[in-house]
Design a protein around this motif. Structure first.
Motif, PDB file in Angstrom:
ATOM      1  N   ILE A 167       0.858  -1.194   0.000  1.00 49.81           N
ATOM      2  CA  ILE A 167       0.000   0.000   0.000  1.00 49.81           C
ATOM      3  C   ILE A 167       0.894   1.244   0.000  1.00 49.81           C
ATOM      4  CG2 ILE A 167      -1.848   1.226   1.214  1.00 49.81           C
ATOM      5  CD1 ILE A 167      -2.575  -1.443   2.561  1.00 49.81           C
ATOM      6  N   PRO A 168       0.867   2.042  -1.091  1.00 54.31           N
ATOM      7  CA  PRO A 168       1.695   3.260  -1.109  1.00 54.31           C
ATOM      8  C   PRO A 168       1.020   4.374  -0.315  1.00 54.31           C
ATOM      9  CG  PRO A 168       0.506   3.014  -3.190  1.00 54.31           C
ATOM     10  CD  PRO A 168       0.110   1.841  -2.329  1.00 54.31           C
ATOM     11  N   LEU A 169       1.845   5.220   0.277  1.00 52.10           N
ATOM     12  CA  LEU A 169       1.321   6.366   1.034  1.00 52.10           C
ATOM     13  C   LEU A 169       1.802   7.662   0.398  1.00 52.10           C
ATOM     14  CD1 LEU A 169       2.118   5.531   4.767  1.00 52.10           C
ATOM     15  CD2 LEU A 169      -0.039   5.201   3.559  1.00 52.10           C
ATOM     16  N   PRO A 170       1.032   8.752   0.537  1.00 51.99           N
ATOM     17  CA  PRO A 170       1.584  10.056   0.147  1.00 51.99           C
ATOM     18  C   PRO A 170       2.872  10.278   0.930  1.00 51.99           C
ATOM     19  CG  PRO A 170      -0.714  10.253   0.872  1.00 51.99           C
ATOM     20  CD  PRO A 170      -0.287   8.845   1.150  1.00 51.99           C
ATOM     21  N   SER A 171       3.845  10.933   0.307  1.00 52.55           N
ATOM     22  CA  SER A 171       5.148  11.072   0.950  1.00 52.55           C
ATOM     23  C   SER A 171       5.125  12.070   2.111  1.00 52.55           C
ATOM     24  CB  SER A 171       6.160  11.531  -0.098  1.00 52.55           C
ATOM     25  OG  SER A 171       7.447  11.376   0.407  1.00 52.55           O
ATOM     26  N   GLY A 172       5.912  11.791   3.130  1.00 59.87           N
ATOM     27  CA  GLY A 172       6.120  12.733   4.236  1.00 59.87           C
ATOM     28  C   GLY A 172       4.861  12.948   5.074  1.00 59.87           C
ATOM     29  N   GLU A 173       4.798  14.134   5.696  1.00 54.72           N
ATOM     30  CA  GLU A 173       3.720  14.429   6.649  1.00 54.72           C
ATOM     31  C   GLU A 173       2.334  14.322   6.018  1.00 54.72           C
ATOM     32  OE1 GLU A 173       3.730  15.429  10.151  1.00 54.72           O
ATOM     33  OE2 GLU A 173       5.709  14.539   9.988  1.00 54.72           O
ATOM     34  N   ALA A 174       2.250  14.413   4.670  1.00 48.71           N
ATOM     35  CA  ALA A 174       0.943  14.350   4.000  1.00 48.71           C
ATOM     36  C   ALA A 174       0.223  13.034   4.288  1.00 48.71           C
ATOM     37  CB  ALA A 174       1.128  14.530   2.500  1.00 48.71           C
ATOM     38  N   CYS A 175       0.967  12.000   4.710  1.00 51.12           N
ATOM     39  CA  CYS A 175       0.288  10.714   4.983  1.00 51.12           C
ATOM     40  C   CYS A 175      -0.302  10.670   6.387  1.00 51.12           C
ATOM     41  CB  CYS A 175       1.257   9.542   4.774  1.00 51.12           C
ATOM     42  SG  CYS A 175       2.446   9.313   6.115  1.00 51.12           S
ATOM     43  N   LYS A 176       0.065  11.654   7.231  1.00 51.67           N
ATOM     44  CA  LYS A 176      -0.342  11.545   8.633  1.00 51.67           C
ATOM     45  C   LYS A 176      -1.680  12.230   8.887  1.00 51.67           C
ATOM     46  CE  LYS A 176       2.619  11.991  11.943  1.00 51.67           C
ATOM     47  NZ  LYS A 176       3.752  12.428  12.780  1.00 51.67           N
ATOM     48  N   SER A 177      -2.739  11.673   8.258  1.00 52.92           N
ATOM     49  CA  SER A 177      -4.066  12.251   8.475  1.00 52.92           C
ATOM     50  C   SER A 177      -5.046  11.131   8.781  1.00 52.92           C
ATOM     51  CB  SER A 177      -4.528  12.999   7.221  1.00 52.92           C
ATOM     52  OG  SER A 177      -4.791  12.061   6.195  1.00 52.92           O
ATOM     53  N   LEU A 178      -6.168  11.502   9.380  1.00 53.71           N
ATOM     54  CA  LEU A 178      -7.206  10.500   9.668  1.00 53.71           C
ATOM     55  C   LEU A 178      -7.773   9.946   8.368  1.00 53.71           C
ATOM     56  CD1 LEU A 178      -8.931  12.193  12.728  1.00 53.71           C
ATOM     57  CD2 LEU A 178      -7.630  10.060  12.741  1.00 53.71           C
ATOM     58  N   GLU A 179      -7.767  10.752   7.289  1.00 48.98           N
ATOM     59  CA  GLU A 179      -8.297  10.287   5.996  1.00 48.98           C
ATOM     60  C   GLU A 179      -7.426   9.149   5.453  1.00 48.98           C
ATOM     61  OE1 GLU A 179      -7.694  13.570   6.650  1.00 48.98           O
ATOM     62  OE2 GLU A 179      -9.807  14.054   7.007  1.00 48.98           O
ATOM     63  N   VAL A 180      -6.107   9.374   5.443  1.00 46.91           N
ATOM     64  CA  VAL A 180      -5.204   8.326   4.932  1.00 46.91           C
ATOM     65  C   VAL A 180      -5.302   7.090   5.834  1.00 46.91           C
ATOM     66  CG1 VAL A 180      -2.800   7.714   4.432  1.00 46.91           C
ATOM     67  CG2 VAL A 180      -3.644   9.994   3.847  1.00 46.91           C
ATOM     68  N   HIS A 181      -5.353   7.312   7.129  1.00 51.24           N
ATOM     69  CA  HIS A 181      -5.465   6.204   8.086  1.00 51.24           C
ATOM     70  C   HIS A 181      -6.695   5.352   7.751  1.00 51.24           C
ATOM     71  CE1 HIS A 181      -6.868   4.816  12.215  1.00 51.24           C
ATOM     72  NE2 HIS A 181      -5.685   4.255  12.113  1.00 51.24           N
ATOM     73  N   ALA A 182      -7.850   6.023   7.530  1.00 46.45           N
ATOM     74  CA  ALA A 182      -9.089   5.283   7.240  1.00 46.45           C
ATOM     75  C   ALA A 182      -8.977   4.516   5.920  1.00 46.45           C
ATOM     76  CB  ALA A 182     -10.267   6.256   7.196  1.00 46.45           C
ATOM     77  N   LYS A 183      -8.337   5.138   4.911  1.00 40.40           N
ATOM     78  CA  LYS A 183      -8.206   4.456   3.607  1.00 40.40           C
ATOM     79  C   LYS A 183      -7.378   3.178   3.730  1.00 40.40           C
ATOM     80  CE  LYS A 183      -8.608   8.158   0.263  1.00 40.40           C
ATOM     81  NZ  LYS A 183      -7.874   9.222  -0.348  1.00 40.40           N
TER      82      LYS A 183
END
Ligand code: GLY
Length: 365
Positions: free
Chosen positions: A59-75
């Motif tokens: 599962i790829p994540l947006p790079s850096g701090e952009a991945c640290k959100s509740l939205e990304v966590h839920a996805k």
């Protein structure tokens, strides 16, 4: 296992090892049938392939701090659920500090907690974020405001992954190594290693020593009931600056500034004399410019610091290297320290621009 690799034990309730060295990722084997790799999408694809070939799902994540959100966590949670990942599955994080914060929080929350392994690919991730079990995401109101303690089962810090690291990101990690040296004692403050020192044996041993400083503090205080707060030296102003800059200032750069501010506060509060070392570090680091020179902008951001209790905000100060403590500091002192801090930063910037203007002008062909 290469004889030069170093192993650091983290003696928490379920103890685990941090292995630091070369060529570790090739030999990765985990005792789980089903494993999901969560990785930073900006990593070199050759590195991702080397690891993902061992596992079922990536599962790829947006790079850096952009991945640290509740939205990304839920996805990411939904992705695991769609693939019916069971409770005995494992999550592996491949990336820097932000990736392991998010992946760790996914591991802490999916099915109320599954196994988690860290493969840090930044110096900062190796020395700090991958060890100690702090996981979480940011809120629009501040950094790391949601999360859980969830210790990894193992950490493999493969130095080969640092080879592609940009200079600026390398220096971020050195800020945390500098901080760990200060927490240990004056003699332990490491020299400021350049990226070109990566293959030197004393870099590997200094990195291992720095990770050990953190591992020992975490073992004594895994849930930050007291002593672990010392690891936040420089972070109270640092996090506020990082947040005020909307992350144009990286975490390590913000900590470089924050350490200088903590050194000035320490001098004003207890005459401690490590300010010169903190200024020297900032001069070496050459961080991006400050996002604001107005302390009033930073006060509300500092008030959301995780070290704040119902009784207010506490700073981590050093009564000399090796002697950290937490204390409340009067607001007028905080202002005074900030004005001194600006003067030191201005001097550093003036020296840096003078040395740039001494460089010969490149010839136009
Ligand atoms: N980064 C500070 C800690 O893990 O406690």
């Amino acid at each position: 296992m290469d004889a030069n690799n170093q192993i650091i034990s983290v003696n928490v309730e379920a103890p685990y090892n941090v292995t630091v060295g070369w060529n570790l990722l090739e030999r990765l084997e985990l005792p789980h049938k089903r494993v999901a790799l969560i990785y930073d999408s900006k990593l070199p694809s050759s590195l991702v392939k080397k690891v993902s070939s061992h596992f079922e799902l990536s599962i790829p994540l947006p790079s850096g701090e952009a991945c640290k959100s509740l939205e990304v966590h839920a996805k990411v949670l939904s992705e695991l659920a769609k693939h019916a990942f069971p409770r005995d599955a494992a999550i592996v994080a491949l990336g820097g500090g932000a990736t392991s914060d998010l992946a760790g929080y996914v591991a802490a929350s999916y099915l109320r907690g599954v196994a988690f392994y860290n493969l840090p690919t930044s110096l900062l991730g190796m020395v700090d974020a991958s060890v100690g079990g702090k996981t979480g995401v940011n809120l629009p109101e501040g950094k790391n405001l949601v999360g859980a303690f969830h210790q990894p089962r193992a950490v493999w810090a493969d130095l080969e992954t640092l080879q592609s690291l940009p200079e600026r990101v390398w220096k971020e990690g050195m800020a945390e190594m500098f901080k760990h040296g200060l927490l240990e004692r004056e003699a332990a403050v490491p020299r400021f290693f350049e990226k070109s020192d990566l293959e030197q044996p004393d870099f590997l041993s200094t990195l291992a020593r720095s990770i050990r400083v953190k591992a020992e503090i975490v073992a004594r205080d895994p849930f930050e009931a007291g002593e672990r707060a010392h690891l936040n030296l420089g972070h109270t102003l640092g996090h506020a600056l990082e947040w005020a800059s909307n992350h144009s200032l990286s975490h390590g750069e913000a900590i470089g500034y924050g350490l200088l501010y903590a050194a000035i506060l320490s001098r004003l509060e207890n005459r401690s004399t490590w300010m010169g070392k903190a200024a020297e570090f900032l001069e070496w680091m050459r961080p991006s410019p400050l996002p604001t020179r107005n302390f009033e902008d930073l006060i509300p951001l500092m008030a959301r610091d995780k070290k704040a209790t119902s009784d207010g905000l506490k700073f981590v100060l050093l009564d000399g290297p090796g002697n950290p403590y937490t204390a409340r500091v009067a607001l007028n002192r905080q202002h005074q320290a900030f004005q001194e801090f600006l003067k030191v930063v201005d001097n550093i910037e003036q020296r840096a621009s003078a040395s740039r203007s001494l460089l010969p002008t490149p010839e136009v062909p």
